[in-house]
Design an enzyme around this catalytic site. Structure first.
Site, PDB file in Angstrom:
ATOM      1  N   GLY A   1     -25.025  42.809 -44.935  1.00 22.68           N
ATOM      2  CA  GLY A   1     -26.250  42.068 -44.532  1.00 22.68           C
ATOM      3  C   GLY A   1     -26.859  42.959 -43.691  1.00 22.68           C
ATOM      4  CG  ASN A   2     -30.963  44.037 -43.711  1.00 17.74           C
ATOM      5  OD1 ASN A   2     -30.638  45.281 -43.378  1.00 17.74           O
ATOM      6  ND2 ASN A   2     -31.108  43.767 -44.850  1.00 17.74           N
ATOM      7  NE  ARG A   3     -27.835  45.104 -35.462  1.00 17.51           N
ATOM      8  CZ  ARG A   3     -26.927  44.549 -34.246  1.00 17.51           C
ATOM      9  NH1 ARG A   3     -27.283  43.433 -33.905  1.00 17.51           N
ATOM     10  NH2 ARG A   3     -26.162  45.315 -34.285  1.00 17.51           N
TER      11      ARG A   3
END
Ligand code: C5P
Length: 406
Positions: free
Chosen positions: A214-216
């Site tokens: 995932g992404n921050r």
């Protein structure tokens, strides 16, 4: 005179700061606003309704069950009348008790009923003892309300009636007035014809049933856009990846997890939209074959992940624009403007919002942002660091201008 002719409903709850609200009401009237006041019973222990009816030049509403004196008929829709009359509701002082009730949707007196029914912007100005204000229950309730799109005016710090020092003082009348003017200015119903689709948050790509890539991204920027647009009268659909944020008021929300799910939802919803703002931090890669069971950790073994690119949702929309305004975000760590310009062209966008980690390293999860807008002609507008809500409004101004040119 930004307040001339506006309808301002003032809610007064029980706290010693209620006396200051008399001056605030007088200032609102001087600024040309029509003012009505709703008080709770506790408020009337500090200041009499007569004070507020004299200053606002209207009877004060307190009782949910009061009848219409002229006709003797019960005003069953009294709260609805007040809630729809208002362009803005300001609750000052907002007690810990009233804040808690609103946060949890309780409606046991006229003020909380009106608040629950009010479709327009609501400002809460908490004022109480520092210990009550700093209590995590109060803080959590305020955070919840802020995420839903209520405007919280932080209290001033100083001497409190209890003898303590700390945060909890109702801000001075000039500050209350400035805050009201800012919210009223941002709540013109100028986007009534806009059908906006916004995406927000990260997407998660499964490695196995437990782990993901995932992404921050907290989703706060996209949620702020949805919130600001709804307050300006737009019809808003928000496609959200996994976040812990509350849904802003008057926003329709669709939750998704993976890029593939986001793509499906976006392509379907985009058909009805006049503008699409892709603020989501979409994962660029996903594991080719997610494991059906949790991958076991075995001594000395490191599993290799084979990745493939996810579909580019925005580029897909760019190929089938049909008069829509398309806005993308670009998060860059170097050569921001050049990369953002390339993306704008590649994806056939009208505007790109550049987040630069170099100039605003704390952007993830923060309530402020520092961005640059880049338009089709390559022109850049660099904004100062602003609350994400204000960035959202500036972005919506640009979208509005682009739509008017169509
Ligand atoms: O190419 P890049 O990922 O940097 O582009 C960012 C913009 O494109 C963002 O607006 C993001 O929401 C969107 N995007 C997308 N689909 C992807 C990747 C990014 O729509 N697979």
């Amino acid at each position: 005179m930004p307040l001339r002719g506006t309808h301002i409903l003032v809610g007064v709850t029980g706290g010693i700061a209620a006396y200051k609200v008399g001056y605030f009401v007088r200032e609102l009237v001087r600024a040309g606003a029509q003012v009505r006041v709703v008080m709770t019973e506790a408020a009337a222990r500090f200041v009499t309704p007569l004070t507020f009816s004299s200053l606002s030049k209207h009877p004060v509403a307190m009782d949910l069950w009061a009848s219409d004196q002229a006709s003797g008929a019960r005003l069953t829709a009294r709260h609805i009348d007040l809630a729809t009359w208002a362009d803005l509701l300001v609750i000052a002082p907002a007690s810990a008790n009233t804040i808690a009730k609103i946060a949890h949707g309780r409606s046991d007196n006229l003020l909380t009923v009106v608040t629950l029914a009010c479709p327009r912007p609501v400002i809460l100005a908490p004022a109480m003892d520092a210990d009550m204000y700093l209590n995590s229950a109060t803080q959590r309730n305020l955070a919840l309300l802020q995420e839903r799109g209520y405007h919280i005016m932080p209290p001033a710090t100083g001497d409190l009636a209890s003898g303590l020092k700390g945060p909890g003082r109702l801000p001075e009348v000039e500050q209350l007035m400035a805050f009201v003017e800012r919210i009223i200015a941002g709540a013109q119903q100028d986007l009534k014809r806009l059908r906006l689709l916004v995406t927000a948050g990260p997407t998660y790509e499964a490695i196995d049933p437990v782990r993901f890539i995932g992404n921050r991204s907290s989703g706060k920027m996209g949620f702020a856009i949805a919130n600001a647009a709804a307050q300006r009268g737009a019809t808003v659909t928000l496609v959200a990846g996994p976040t812990h944020l509350e849904t802003p008021r008057n926003v329709r929300r669709i939750d998704v997890e993976s890029t593939e799910e986001m793509k499906r939802a976006v392509l379907k919803e985009a058909r009805r939209a006049t503008a699409v703002i892709m603020a989501a931090a979409v994962a660029d890669y996903r594991p080719v074959r997610p494991a059906p069971q949790k991958i076991k950790k075995r001594k000395g073994e490191v599993p290799a992940l084979t990745l493939r690119q996810t579909p580019d949702i925005l580029a897909t929309l760019g190929k089938q624009k049909r008069g829509k305004v398309l806005v993308g975000f670009a998060l860059e760590t170097e050569n921001g403007r050049a990369h953002a310009r390339e993306k704008l062209v590649e994806k056939n966008l009208d505007l790109i919002v550049l987040n630069s980690l170099a100039t605003h390293p704390g952007v993830f999860g923060s309530d402020t942002n520092r961005v640059t807008f880049i338009g089709r002609r390559g022109n850049a507008e660099e904004l100062p660091e602003l609350p994400k809500f204000d960035v959202a409004n500036r972005l919506l101004d640009r979208v509005h201008t682009l739509l008017k040119r169509r």
